[in-house]
Design an enzyme around this catalytic site. Structure first.
Site, PDB file in Angstrom:
ATOM      1  N   ARG A 175       0.812  -0.934   0.113  1.00 56.69           N
ATOM      2  CA  ARG A 175      -0.001   0.012  -0.015  1.00 56.69           C
ATOM      3  C   ARG A 175       0.712   1.275  -0.049  1.00 56.69           C
ATOM      4  O   ARG A 175       1.749   1.405   0.814  1.00 56.69           O
ATOM      5  CB  ARG A 175      -0.708  -0.081   1.178  1.00 56.69           C
ATOM      6  CG  ARG A 175      -1.873   1.356   1.230  1.00 56.69           C
ATOM      7  CD  ARG A 175      -2.764   1.125   2.501  1.00 56.69           C
ATOM      8  NE  ARG A 175      -3.649   2.104   2.693  1.00 56.69           N
ATOM      9  CZ  ARG A 175      -3.506   3.208   3.400  1.00 56.69           C
ATOM     10  NH1 ARG A 175      -2.288   3.519   4.117  1.00 56.69           N
ATOM     11  NH2 ARG A 175      -4.296   4.144   3.453  1.00 56.69           N
ATOM     12  N   SER A 221     -12.740  -4.002   1.259  1.00 59.73           N
ATOM     13  CA  SER A 221     -12.767  -3.272   2.289  1.00 59.73           C
ATOM     14  C   SER A 221     -14.337  -3.137   2.745  1.00 59.73           C
ATOM     15  O   SER A 221     -14.889  -2.582   1.860  1.00 59.73           O
ATOM     16  CB  SER A 221     -12.130  -1.636   2.534  1.00 59.73           C
ATOM     17  OG  SER A 221     -10.913  -1.767   1.952  1.00 59.73           O
ATOM     18  N   LYS A 276      -5.555   6.201   8.508  1.00 60.89           N
ATOM     19  CA  LYS A 276      -6.483   6.459   7.440  1.00 60.89           C
ATOM     20  C   LYS A 276      -7.385   7.643   8.451  1.00 60.89           C
ATOM     21  O   LYS A 276      -8.711   7.108   8.821  1.00 60.89           O
ATOM     22  CB  LYS A 276      -7.254   5.109   7.319  1.00 60.89           C
ATOM     23  CG  LYS A 276      -8.189   5.152   6.132  1.00 60.89           C
ATOM     24  CD  LYS A 276      -7.905   3.781   5.370  1.00 60.89           C
ATOM     25  CE  LYS A 276      -8.943   3.979   4.125  1.00 60.89           C
ATOM     26  NZ  LYS A 276      -8.700   5.105   3.390  1.00 60.89           N
TER      27      LYS A 276
HETATM   28  C1  LIG Z   1      -7.139  -5.605   4.484  1.00 62.89           C
HETATM   29  C2  LIG Z   1      -7.563  -4.309   4.232  1.00 62.89           C
HETATM   30  N1  LIG Z   1      -8.619  -3.790   4.667  1.00 62.89           N
HETATM   31  C3  LIG Z   1      -9.033  -2.567   4.461  1.00 62.89           C
HETATM   32  C4  LIG Z   1      -8.155  -1.819   3.613  1.00 62.89           C
HETATM   33  C5  LIG Z   1      -8.350  -0.377   3.245  1.00 62.89           C
HETATM   34  O1  LIG Z   1      -8.798  -0.108   1.888  1.00 62.89           O
HETATM   35  P1  LIG Z   1      -9.405   1.113   1.282  1.00 62.89           P
HETATM   36  O2  LIG Z   1     -10.633   1.354   1.868  1.00 62.89           O
HETATM   37  O3  LIG Z   1      -9.341   0.997  -0.279  1.00 62.89           O
HETATM   38  O4  LIG Z   1      -8.432   2.144   1.662  1.00 62.89           O
HETATM   39  P2  LIG Z   1      -6.872   2.259   1.332  1.00 62.89           P
HETATM   40  O5  LIG Z   1      -6.140   1.302   1.910  1.00 62.89           O
HETATM   41  O6  LIG Z   1      -6.873   2.185  -0.639  1.00 62.89           O
HETATM   42  O7  LIG Z   1      -6.560   3.740   1.718  1.00 62.89           O
HETATM   43  C6  LIG Z   1      -7.135  -2.320   3.287  1.00 62.89           C
HETATM   44  N2  LIG Z   1      -5.931  -1.627   2.515  1.00 62.89           N
HETATM   45  N3  LIG Z   1      -6.738  -3.522   3.538  1.00 62.89           N
HETATM   46  C1  LIG Z   2      -5.765   0.687   5.266  1.00 67.42           C
HETATM   47  C2  LIG Z   2      -6.849   0.782   6.422  1.00 67.42           C
HETATM   48  N1  LIG Z   2      -8.149   0.695   6.370  1.00 67.42           N
HETATM   49  C3  LIG Z   2      -8.993   0.438   7.215  1.00 67.42           C
HETATM   50  S1  LIG Z   2      -8.120   1.059   8.577  1.00 67.42           S
HETATM   51  C4  LIG Z   2      -6.617   1.100   7.794  1.00 67.42           C
HETATM   52  C5  LIG Z   2      -5.223   1.340   8.319  1.00 67.42           C
HETATM   53  C6  LIG Z   2      -4.749   0.562   9.377  1.00 67.42           C
HETATM   54  O1  LIG Z   2      -3.587   1.154   9.840  1.00 67.42           O
HETATM   55  P1  LIG Z   2      -2.965   0.775  11.413  1.00 67.42           P
HETATM   56  O2  LIG Z   2      -2.679  -0.505  11.444  1.00 67.42           O
HETATM   57  O3  LIG Z   2      -1.491   1.640  11.328  1.00 67.42           O
HETATM   58  O4  LIG Z   2      -4.056   1.663  12.121  1.00 67.42           O
END
Ligand SMILES: Cc1ncc(COP(=O)(O)OP(=O)(O)O)c(N)n1
Ligand SMILES: Cc1ncsc1CCOP(=O)(O)O
Ligand SMILES: [Mg+2]
Length: 360
Positions: free
Chosen positions: A179, A248, A277
């Site tokens: 990511r 997600s 996020k």
């Molecule tokens: C395992 C997992 N779950 C949720 C997310 C979040 O994806 P998304 O809502 O597209 O947000 P971004 O990661 O693109 O900012 C994830 N990456 N992985």
């Molecule tokens: C990518 C994403 N999607 C939902 S929460 C999240 C971020 C999780 O990051 P962290 O483990 O640092 O709180």
């Protein structure tokens, strides 16, 4: 097939030796693949197809071909490629042996046309069956690896990205998501490729966040799509059936839709609000409990999870968790990974014990 049925002239010794060597090569390669299907994957269908192919090859391996063998005079027995001496993972071993079988079948197809008029078509058909076997095996392997993964590392940009991910892989991690919201496309593709190679060296999966095109270009194991990304069905058309698609979800409705759309797994969260996020509101532990009750597909609790609140998330019913900062920002990513995995296994064993007690 009966010996010589479709032949008019006696075969040249060299032709017989080529056919003999390639029948051996393809059968050996299939045997190596079959052992993994049987003992590594416990998959009777895949192992059965390998065996069936081996038996069909054996039927072509007639006495005339076997007796043409002249191993002491074969200059090829001494030739090995350095890569044949090194196998760094099961994946690499399987790829090498599929390649060997496919090449041998191609040789059999071409030279076989001279030997027997049915041979060309028969080996061509077998070669296509081996391609199908390869993609079915890869898809099955990927899904099994997803099922056995309880911890999911989602990366964030770091100078030492590969070093942190490798440290986590050394701690037992088997699932990684690349990511990266800030690098340009060239750097993203280069990172995705490097991570893919690294993960596969550890028999781990690499999923690419957001971008189906990068997942394909890097030959990654799948893609993770948010609610605002491509629909799962469109991504499936591009990725084919063998790659993993994650979605997600923040609530039951999104979960239901993701399942109907054919997602292989879902993200459940954010469980807690998180600076990774910042614009996304926490879905809370209630949604974790909901997922534990309702999700028929693998799901990962995500968002603000660290070693201090992990127990709370596990007690709410999570059996799989995903994290960014807890590992990417850890001083000792290997140790943190080991801690996460040990707690996930502890909880799994506890649940299994309770289920057993409930039965007695
Ligand atoms: C395992 C997992 N779950 C949720 C997310 C979040 O994806 P998304 O809502 O597209 O947000 P971004 O990661 O693109 O900012 C994830 N990456 N992985
Ligand atoms: C990518 C994403 N999607 C939902 S929460 C999240 C971020 C999780 O990051 P962290 O483990 O640092 O709180
Ligand atoms: Mg996204």
């Amino acid at each position: 097939m009966t010996d010589k049925q479709n032949r008019t002239l006696p075969a040249q010794p060299a032709l017989c030796r080529i056919l003999d060597a390639n029948l051996d090569r393809s059968r050996e390669g299939l045997r190596i693949i079959e052992e993994w299907c049987r003992f590594g994957l416990n998959n009777a269908d895949l192992a059965g197809e390998c065996k069936q192919l081996r038996q069909e090859l054996a039927a072509w391996h007639v006495a005339e071909l076997r007796s043409a063998r002249d191993t002491p005079a074969d200059p090829g027995t001494e030739l090995t490629h350095p890569q044949e001496e090194q196998r760094s993972s099961i994946q690499q071993l399987l790829e090498a042996n599929f390649c060997r079988v496919e090449e041998a079948l191609r040789v059999l197809e071409e030279y076989g046309k001279i030997y027997d008029r049915n041979m060309g078509a028969a080996f061509k058909q077998m070669r296509y069956r081996v391609y199908t076997l390869e993609s079915n095996l890869l898809a099955y392997r990927r899904y099994q690896q997803l099922l056995r993964s309880q911890l999911y590392l989602v990366t964030s940009p770091r100078d030492n990205l590969m070093g942190v991910v490798e440290a986590a892989l050394q701690g037992g991690l088997t699932l990684v998501q690349y990511r990266d919201k800030s690098s340009d496309d060239g750097a993203k593709l280069a990172n995705a490729r490097q991570l893919c190679e690294l993960c596969h060296r550890y028999d781990a999966l690499l999923i690419v966040n957001d971008r189906v095109d990068f997942a394909i270009a890097a030959d990654a194991d799948g893609v993770h799509l948010g609610q605002g990304d491509l629909p799962v069905a469109e991504a499936r058309k591009l990725l084919g059936p063998g790659r993993i698609i994650g979605r997600s979800t923040t609530n039951g409705e999104e979960m239901q839709r993701a399942i109907e759309e054919g997602a292989d797994y879902i993200g459940v969260g954010p469980v807690y609000s998180t600076p990774t996020k910042p614009d996304k509101q926490a879905a809370g532990l209630d949604y974790v409990r909901y997922a534990a009750d309702k999700s028929p597909i693998p799901w990962f609790a995500i968002g603000g999870i660290d070693i201090n609140n992990l127990d709370e998330v596990l007690n709410a019913g999570a059996q799989r968790v995903a994290t960014v900062r807890a590992i990417m920002e850890a001083e000792q990513p290997t140790l943190v990974t080991q801690f996460f995995i040990s707690q996930l296994i502890r909880m799994q064993n506890l649940k299994a014990q309770k289920a057993l007690q409930g039965k007695t």
